[in-house]
Design a protein around this motif. Structure first.
Motif, short mmCIF file in Angstrom:
data_model
loop_
_atom_site.label_atom_id
_atom_site.label_comp_id
_atom_site.label_asym_id
_atom_site.label_seq_id
_atom_site.Cartn_x
_atom_site.Cartn_y
_atom_site.Cartn_z
N LEU A 47 0.83 -1.20 0.00
CA LEU A 47 0.00 0.00 0.00
C LEU A 47 0.86 1.26 0.00
O LEU A 47 0.55 2.25 -0.67
CB LEU A 47 -0.92 0.00 1.22
N ARG A 48 1.96 1.24 0.75
CA ARG A 48 2.86 2.41 0.80
C ARG A 48 3.49 2.66 -0.57
O ARG A 48 3.65 3.80 -0.98
CB ARG A 48 3.96 2.19 1.83
N ARG A 49 3.85 1.59 -1.27
CA ARG A 49 4.45 1.78 -2.59
C ARG A 49 3.42 2.32 -3.59
O ARG A 49 3.76 3.14 -4.46
CB ARG A 49 5.01 0.45 -3.10
N SER A 50 2.19 1.83 -3.50
CA SER A 50 1.16 2.26 -4.46
C SER A 50 0.62 3.65 -4.13
O SER A 50 0.13 4.34 -5.03
CB SER A 50 0.01 1.25 -4.48
N ALA B 156 -2.67 8.46 5.82
CA ALA B 156 -3.30 7.44 6.66
C ALA B 156 -2.52 6.13 6.60
O ALA B 156 -2.29 5.47 7.62
CB ALA B 156 -4.75 7.21 6.23
N ILE B 157 -2.09 5.74 5.39
CA ILE B 157 -1.30 4.51 5.24
C ILE B 157 0.06 4.68 5.90
O ILE B 157 0.56 3.76 6.56
CB ILE B 157 -1.15 4.15 3.75
N ALA B 158 0.67 5.85 5.75
CA ALA B 158 1.95 6.11 6.40
C ALA B 158 1.83 6.02 7.91
O ALA B 158 2.72 5.52 8.60
CB ALA B 158 2.47 7.49 5.99
N SER B 159 0.70 6.48 8.44
CA SER B 159 0.46 6.41 9.89
C SER B 159 0.31 4.95 10.34
O SER B 159 0.83 4.56 11.39
CB SER B 159 -0.80 7.21 10.25
N ASP B 160 -0.41 4.14 9.54
CA ASP B 160 -0.56 2.71 9.86
C ASP B 160 0.81 2.03 9.88
O ASP B 160 1.10 1.22 10.76
CB ASP B 160 -1.44 2.02 8.82
N TRP B 161 1.64 2.35 8.89
CA TRP B 161 2.98 1.76 8.78
C TRP B 161 3.82 2.10 10.01
O TRP B 161 4.45 1.23 10.61
CB TRP B 161 3.64 2.25 7.51
N ALA B 162 3.82 3.37 10.38
CA ALA B 162 4.60 3.81 11.54
C ALA B 162 4.08 3.17 12.82
O ALA B 162 4.86 2.74 13.68
CB ALA B 162 4.56 5.33 11.66
N GLU B 163 2.76 3.06 12.96
CA GLU B 163 2.18 2.46 14.16
C GLU B 163 2.57 0.99 14.29
O GLU B 163 2.89 0.51 15.38
CB GLU B 163 0.66 2.59 14.13
N LEU B 164 2.56 0.28 13.15
CA LEU B 164 2.94 -1.14 13.18
C LEU B 164 4.39 -1.31 13.60
O LEU B 164 4.70 -2.12 14.50
CB LEU B 164 2.72 -1.77 11.80
N LEU B 165 5.31 -0.58 12.98
CA LEU B 165 6.73 -0.73 13.30
C LEU B 165 7.02 -0.29 14.73
O LEU B 165 7.81 -0.92 15.44
CB LEU B 165 7.58 0.05 12.32
N GLU B 166 6.39 0.77 15.18
CA GLU B 166 6.61 1.23 16.55
C GLU B 166 6.09 0.22 17.57
O GLU B 166 6.65 0.07 18.66
CB GLU B 166 5.93 2.58 16.76
N SER B 167 5.03 -0.53 17.22
CA SER B 167 4.47 -1.51 18.15
C SER B 167 5.42 -2.68 18.40
O SER B 167 5.29 -3.39 19.40
CB SER B 167 3.13 -2.03 17.63
N VAL B 168 6.39 -2.89 17.48
CA VAL B 168 7.36 -3.98 17.66
C VAL B 168 8.76 -3.44 17.93
O VAL B 168 9.76 -4.16 17.78
CB VAL B 168 7.36 -4.93 16.43
N GLY B 169 8.85 -2.17 18.31
CA GLY B 169 10.14 -1.60 18.70
C GLY B 169 11.03 -1.16 17.56
O GLY B 169 12.24 -1.00 17.74
N LEU B 170 10.47 -0.96 16.38
CA LEU B 170 11.26 -0.52 15.23
C LEU B 170 11.03 0.97 14.94
O LEU B 170 10.95 1.39 13.78
CB LEU B 170 10.91 -1.37 13.99
N ASP B 171 10.96 1.75 16.01
CA ASP B 171 10.70 3.18 15.87
C ASP B 171 11.73 3.88 14.99
O ASP B 171 11.40 4.78 14.22
CB ASP B 171 10.69 3.86 17.25
#
Length: 283
Positions: free
Chosen positions: A244-247, A253-268
């Motif tokens: 989705l980020r590439r397309s 909104a998609i960028a926010s989802d991406w950041a939220e996912l990575l931050e939830s697993v410690g990849l801030d």
């Protein structure tokens, strides 16, 4: 006697009211026929719609209410580059790869194992810090065996970013087996061949439950990532958001989802890093 007079008076008033109503307000009823639609129109009571137009529902920003956060339960694992082929500790990608920063190479994985997929041929993502390396090598094998079942050369763009390594669905590699554990290794090829850092990860393919299949069939592309996350299916969750980020690279909104996912697993630290192109050539 007085009470009876009042009762008779009331009955007379009711009869008069009915007569006036049927002869003046609805004269057609007094003539013994029913009213048509045009004649009833002035008396029709309108009601508000009970549904929204279809296009309005599709564009409503409130439909996506699921959180893109991944559960981190299980056995802790290493994600950063911490070794080279010879086993020597190496905290960062070495200078022989043109690295001028203290950033580490990182596998985009949760901090715990097992790391699951429902895909027959999942995609692996790795973050590379600034470097001038031209190629990387990728290996896949069964977790309890030394034999490599798939290997490929990854052509790198020569700068930092997140690269993707899709497992091919073209007959080169059989579908991953359900219930079997696999391990993968990603080596950066530097000028100093004895000092090549790598990251590694684990893949376990699982069979999706009927409920998960039904949810995914009825979900939008953006909601699928949240469904995968809730089910603990990492590779599919991550890759669906990466696609989705590439397309739609400018979709906040998609960028926010991406950041939220990575931050939830410690990849801030890499949640804002770009997705970069790379080519894969099977060996």
């Amino acid at each position: 006697m007085l009470s009876n007079k009042f009762s008779l008076h009331r009955m007379a008033l009711v009869a008069l009211f009915v007569e006036l109503l049927t002869t003046s307000s609805f004269p057609m009823l007094a003539q013994g026929r029913s009213l048509n639609q045009e004649e009833l129109a002035p008396w029709k009571i309108s009601t508000p719609p009970t549904h929204f137009p279809e296009n309005q529902v599709e564009k409503s920003p409130t439909l996506h209410a699921q959180s893109i956060r991944f559960p981190t339960t299980g056995k802790p694992r290493r994600r950063e580059s911490a070794a080279v082929r010879g086993g020597t500790e190496a905290a960062v990608v070495p200078n022989s790869c043109g690295n001028s920063s203290d950033e580490q190479m990182v596998a985009l994985l949760p901090p715990t194992e097992p790391v699951r997929t429902v895909a027959e041929h999942p995609t692996i993502l790795v973050y590379l810090p600034e470097n001038t390396a031209k190629q990387a090598e990728f290996y896949l094998k069964e977790a309890d065996k030394d034999e490599i079942i798939y290997e490929t050369t990854v052509t790198l763009p020569g700068h930092s970013g997140i690269v993707s390594v899709p497992l091919p669905d073209n007959g080169t590699l059989p579908a991953l087996e359900v219930g079997k554990m696999y391990t993968w290794h990603f080596f950066v090829i530097c000028q100093d061949m004895t000092n090549e850092p790598y990251v590694e990860g684990q893949i376990e393919r699982v069979e999706p439950s009927p409920n998960l299949v039904a949810e995914l069939e009825n979900a939008s592309p953006r909601d699928r990532a949240a469904i995968y996350a809730e089910a603990g299916i990492w590779y599919d969750c991550l890759n669906s958001l990466a696609q989705l980020r590439r397309s739609a690279p400018n979709d906040t909104a998609i960028a926010s989802d991406w950041a939220e996912l990575l931050e939830s697993v410690g990849l801030d630290t890499i949640s804002q890093k770009p997705l970069i192109s790379s080519s894969v050539t099977p060996n």
